[in-house]
Motif scaffolding. Sequence first.
Motif, PDB file in Angstrom:
ATOM      1  N   LEU A 151       2.494   2.047  -5.516  1.00 40.57           N
ATOM      2  CA  LEU A 151       1.214   2.112  -6.222  1.00 40.57           C
ATOM      3  C   LEU A 151       1.163   3.207  -7.275  1.00 40.57           C
ATOM      4  CD1 LEU A 151      -1.372   1.560  -3.336  1.00 40.57           C
ATOM      5  CD2 LEU A 151      -0.804  -0.021  -5.183  1.00 40.57           C
ATOM      6  N   TYR A 152       1.759   4.374  -6.979  1.00 36.49           N
ATOM      7  CA  TYR A 152       1.593   5.532  -7.855  1.00 36.49           C
ATOM      8  C   TYR A 152       2.894   6.233  -8.227  1.00 36.49           C
ATOM      9  CZ  TYR A 152      -3.213   4.780  -6.431  1.00 36.49           C
ATOM     10  OH  TYR A 152      -4.432   4.205  -6.195  1.00 36.49           O
ATOM     11  N   GLY A 153       4.031   5.628  -7.884  1.00 37.16           N
ATOM     12  CA  GLY A 153       5.307   6.251  -8.231  1.00 37.16           C
ATOM     13  C   GLY A 153       5.626   7.482  -7.421  1.00 37.16           C
ATOM     14  N   MET A 154       5.008   7.616  -6.242  1.00 33.92           N
ATOM     15  CA  MET A 154       5.243   8.790  -5.397  1.00 33.92           C
ATOM     16  C   MET A 154       6.510   8.561  -4.576  1.00 33.92           C
ATOM     17  SD  MET A 154       2.993  11.116  -6.006  1.00 33.92           S
ATOM     18  CE  MET A 154       2.936  12.144  -4.553  1.00 33.92           C
ATOM     19  N   GLY A 155       7.628   8.776  -5.207  1.00 33.36           N
ATOM     20  CA  GLY A 155       8.898   8.582  -4.533  1.00 33.36           C
ATOM     21  C   GLY A 155      10.012   9.295  -5.272  1.00 33.36           C
ATOM     22  N   LEU A 156      11.108   9.505  -4.568  1.00 33.55           N
ATOM     23  CA  LEU A 156      12.257  10.234  -5.102  1.00 33.55           C
ATOM     24  C   LEU A 156      13.530   9.510  -4.711  1.00 33.55           C
ATOM     25  CD1 LEU A 156      11.000  13.645  -3.772  1.00 33.55           C
ATOM     26  CD2 LEU A 156      11.144  13.111  -6.214  1.00 33.55           C
ATOM     27  N   PHE A 157      14.597   9.784  -5.464  1.00 32.27           N
ATOM     28  CA  PHE A 157      15.879   9.212  -5.075  1.00 32.27           C
ATOM     29  C   PHE A 157      17.009  10.135  -5.495  1.00 32.27           C
ATOM     30  CE2 PHE A 157      15.343   7.723  -9.397  1.00 32.27           C
ATOM     31  CZ  PHE A 157      16.620   7.592  -9.921  1.00 32.27           C
ATOM     32  N   GLU A 158      18.142   9.933  -4.839  1.00 28.74           N
ATOM     33  CA  GLU A 158      19.395  10.601  -5.167  1.00 28.74           C
ATOM     34  C   GLU A 158      20.490   9.540  -5.219  1.00 28.74           C
ATOM     35  OE1 GLU A 158      20.096  13.852  -5.787  1.00 28.74           O
ATOM     36  OE2 GLU A 158      18.013  14.483  -5.541  1.00 28.74           O
ATOM     37  N   ASN A 162      16.736   6.676  -1.164  1.00 28.21           N
ATOM     38  CA  ASN A 162      15.404   6.537  -1.744  1.00 28.21           C
ATOM     39  C   ASN A 162      14.336   6.883  -0.702  1.00 28.21           C
ATOM     40  OD1 ASN A 162      14.289   4.986  -4.389  1.00 28.21           O
ATOM     41  ND2 ASN A 162      12.841   4.756  -2.700  1.00 28.21           N
ATOM     42  N   VAL A 163      13.394   7.733  -1.087  1.00 27.36           N
ATOM     43  CA  VAL A 163      12.276   8.084  -0.212  1.00 27.36           C
ATOM     44  C   VAL A 163      10.980   7.776  -0.941  1.00 27.36           C
ATOM     45  CG1 VAL A 163      11.162   9.866   1.174  1.00 27.36           C
ATOM     46  CG2 VAL A 163      13.630   9.948   0.805  1.00 27.36           C
ATOM     47  N   SER A 164      10.164   6.904  -0.357  1.00 29.99           N
ATOM     48  CA  SER A 164       8.840   6.646  -0.915  1.00 29.99           C
ATOM     49  C   SER A 164       7.793   7.247   0.008  1.00 29.99           C
ATOM     50  CB  SER A 164       8.597   5.145  -1.103  1.00 29.99           C
ATOM     51  OG  SER A 164       8.684   4.461   0.140  1.00 29.99           O
ATOM     52  N   ALA A 165       6.625   7.550  -0.541  1.00 28.65           N
ATOM     53  CA  ALA A 165       5.639   8.360   0.171  1.00 28.65           C
ATOM     54  C   ALA A 165       5.107   7.691   1.433  1.00 28.65           C
ATOM     55  CB  ALA A 165       4.483   8.689  -0.771  1.00 28.65           C
ATOM     56  N   PHE A 192       0.816  -1.217   0.000  1.00 33.29           N
ATOM     57  CA  PHE A 192       0.000   0.000   0.000  1.00 33.29           C
ATOM     58  C   PHE A 192       0.850   1.267   0.000  1.00 33.29           C
ATOM     59  CE2 PHE A 192      -2.854  -3.242   1.628  1.00 33.29           C
ATOM     60  CZ  PHE A 192      -4.019  -2.984   0.918  1.00 33.29           C
ATOM     61  N   ASP A 193       2.167   1.104  -0.055  1.00 37.23           N
ATOM     62  CA  ASP A 193       3.057   2.276  -0.156  1.00 37.23           C
ATOM     63  C   ASP A 193       2.796   2.963  -1.497  1.00 37.23           C
ATOM     64  OD1 ASP A 193       5.367   3.970  -0.680  1.00 37.23           O
ATOM     65  OD2 ASP A 193       6.364   2.917   0.960  1.00 37.23           O
ATOM     66  N   GLU A 203      -4.021  14.798   0.385  1.00 34.08           N
ATOM     67  CA  GLU A 203      -3.476  15.261   1.657  1.00 34.08           C
ATOM     68  C   GLU A 203      -2.011  14.852   1.781  1.00 34.08           C
ATOM     69  OE1 GLU A 203      -5.877  11.451   2.691  1.00 34.08           O
ATOM     70  OE2 GLU A 203      -6.053  13.194   1.341  1.00 34.08           O
ATOM     71  N   PRO A 204      -1.279  15.499   2.673  1.00 34.14           N
ATOM     72  CA  PRO A 204       0.156  15.217   2.790  1.00 34.14           C
ATOM     73  C   PRO A 204       0.440  13.778   3.208  1.00 34.14           C
ATOM     74  CG  PRO A 204      -0.422  17.264   3.916  1.00 34.14           C
ATOM     75  CD  PRO A 204      -1.712  16.603   3.556  1.00 34.14           C
ATOM     76  N   TYR A 205       1.643  13.332   2.840  1.00 37.16           N
ATOM     77  CA  TYR A 205       2.163  12.051   3.313  1.00 37.16           C
ATOM     78  C   TYR A 205       3.045  12.345   4.525  1.00 37.16           C
ATOM     79  CZ  TYR A 205       0.741  10.105  -1.217  1.00 37.16           C
ATOM     80  OH  TYR A 205       0.037   9.698  -2.319  1.00 37.16           O
ATOM     81  N   ASP A 206       2.674  11.777   5.669  1.00 40.41           N
ATOM     82  CA  ASP A 206       3.372  12.091   6.915  1.00 40.41           C
ATOM     83  C   ASP A 206       4.310  10.988   7.406  1.00 40.41           C
ATOM     84  OD1 ASP A 206       2.209  14.655   7.300  1.00 40.41           O
ATOM     85  OD2 ASP A 206       0.356  13.703   8.017  1.00 40.41           O
ATOM     86  N   HIS A 207       4.288   9.823   6.766  1.00 41.35           N
ATOM     87  CA  HIS A 207       5.100   8.703   7.249  1.00 41.35           C
ATOM     88  C   HIS A 207       5.823   8.023   6.072  1.00 41.35           C
ATOM     89  CE1 HIS A 207       3.266   9.156  11.181  1.00 41.35           C
ATOM     90  NE2 HIS A 207       2.084   9.170  10.599  1.00 41.35           N
ATOM     91  N   PRO A 208       6.746   8.741   5.432  1.00 39.26           N
ATOM     92  CA  PRO A 208       7.465   8.158   4.291  1.00 39.26           C
ATOM     93  C   PRO A 208       8.472   7.101   4.738  1.00 39.26           C
ATOM     94  CG  PRO A 208       8.392  10.283   4.855  1.00 39.26           C
ATOM     95  CD  PRO A 208       7.181  10.118   5.715  1.00 39.26           C
ATOM     96  N   ASN A 209       8.926   6.327   3.795  1.00 41.66           N
ATOM     97  CA  ASN A 209       9.973   5.335   4.022  1.00 41.66           C
ATOM     98  C   ASN A 209      11.285   5.834   3.441  1.00 41.66           C
ATOM     99  OD1 ASN A 209       8.606   3.074   5.316  1.00 41.66           O
ATOM    100  ND2 ASN A 209       7.449   2.891   3.404  1.00 41.66           N
ATOM    101  N   LEU A 210      12.322   5.821   4.263  1.00 34.59           N
ATOM    102  CA  LEU A 210      13.674   6.151   3.821  1.00 34.59           C
ATOM    103  C   LEU A 210      14.478   4.863   3.719  1.00 34.59           C
ATOM    104  CD1 LEU A 210      16.158   8.023   3.329  1.00 34.59           C
ATOM    105  CD2 LEU A 210      16.449   8.075   5.820  1.00 34.59           C
ATOM    106  N   ILE A 211      15.020   4.602   2.548  1.00 31.48           N
ATOM    107  CA  ILE A 211      15.901   3.447   2.342  1.00 31.48           C
ATOM    108  C   ILE A 211      17.164   3.944   1.654  1.00 31.48           C
ATOM    109  CG2 ILE A 211      16.154   1.134   1.355  1.00 31.48           C
ATOM    110  CD1 ILE A 211      13.117   0.963   1.159  1.00 31.48           C
ATOM    111  N   ILE A 212      18.319   3.587   2.210  1.00 30.60           N
ATOM    112  CA  ILE A 212      19.593   3.923   1.578  1.00 30.60           C
ATOM    113  C   ILE A 212      20.307   2.632   1.220  1.00 30.60           C
ATOM    114  CG2 ILE A 212      21.755   5.191   1.747  1.00 30.60           C
ATOM    115  CD1 ILE A 212      20.519   6.922   3.894  1.00 30.60           C
TER     116      ILE A 212
END
Length: 285
Positions: free
Chosen positions: A25-32, A90-93, A20-21, A103-112
Motif C-alpha cells: 500500500l505505501y512502499g514500506m519495505g526493504l530488500f537486499e 525482502n521484508v515488507s512491513a 493490506f500489507d 505506530e511500529p510494525y510488529d508482524h512483517p513479512n520476510l520473503i527470500i
Amino acid sequence: MYLYMNGELVRREEAFISPFDHGFLYGMGLFETFRTYNGHPFLLDDHLERLNNSLNELNIHVRYTREEIIHALQLLLKENKLGDAYFRLNVSAGIGEIGLQTEPYDHPNLIIFAKPLPPRNPLQEKRAVTLRLKRNTPEGFERLKSHHYLNNILAKREIGDSPNCEGIFLTKEEFLAEGVVSNLFWIKDHILFTPAMETGILNGITRQFVIKLANFIGMDIQEGFFTVDQALEADEMFVTNSIQEIVPISSFDGKEMPGVSGAKVKALQKLYEQQCTGLWSRKDV
C-alpha cells in the motif's frame, strides 16, 4: 521454484501477501540482493547490518541474524537444486489499516527469492551514458534500499533493455550520482573517485567493499561532488553492485575507456575474487 516465506518454503505459485500489507500500500519495505560463491553468502553480515538499521528507520520491529538467514539460504539452494544463486531478501512491513501508520510494525513479512546465476564472464564490460532523468532525492535523511523504485524503473526505460549499457544519474545540480543499479567509480592517476553520499546515492555494500580494497592497495580515495567533464578525464572507469561485482566501462557518453583492459580495475577485480568465497564483512579485510 521455491521461495522462503516467514520460516517456510513455498512454491512461487502459492506465495501470497495480503493487499493490506503496507509494503504494497505505501512502499514500506526493504530488500537486499547478494549472491553465493561455493555456497558462501558474500558480505552477508554487511547486508544484514544495513537491512537491520533500515528496518529500525522504518519502525519495523524485527532483526535478522546470520544464522537465521543462512538456514533459509541453504534450504533454498537444496530445494531449488542450485549450486549457487542470486538472492533477494525482502521484508515488507506487514498488515495494517488503510491510512498512514505511525505506530511500529510488529508482524512483517520476510520473503527470500532465489534464482540461477548466469555464468561469470571475465570479459564483461559496459558502456555508460548519462540519463536525462535526474536522480530523485532520498525519501528520508539518506537513501534506503526500499520499495520506492520508480525513479530507477523510469531510468531503465530511458536506456532500454540492453545488458551492456548502464545509465548514470545526475543530480538536479548536474553532479554525478550513481547508476540505475550500480555505484560509479573512476580512476585518475592513483586516485579513486566516487560520488559522495551527500549526492543522495545508495551506499552500496559493494561500493563500501571496493573503497576498502582500494585503500588496502594504497590508492587515495576522493568522495565528492563531481561533474561529467571531470569524469571524462578518467584513466579508467567502472560500476559496482553485489551481483555483477566490478564491471569495467568501455565508453562514457561516447568517449572510449579502457574497459576490461584497464590495469587498476583488473587489480581490484583480482582482489575481489580472492575474497568472495569466505568473507562475511568488509571489516574483516
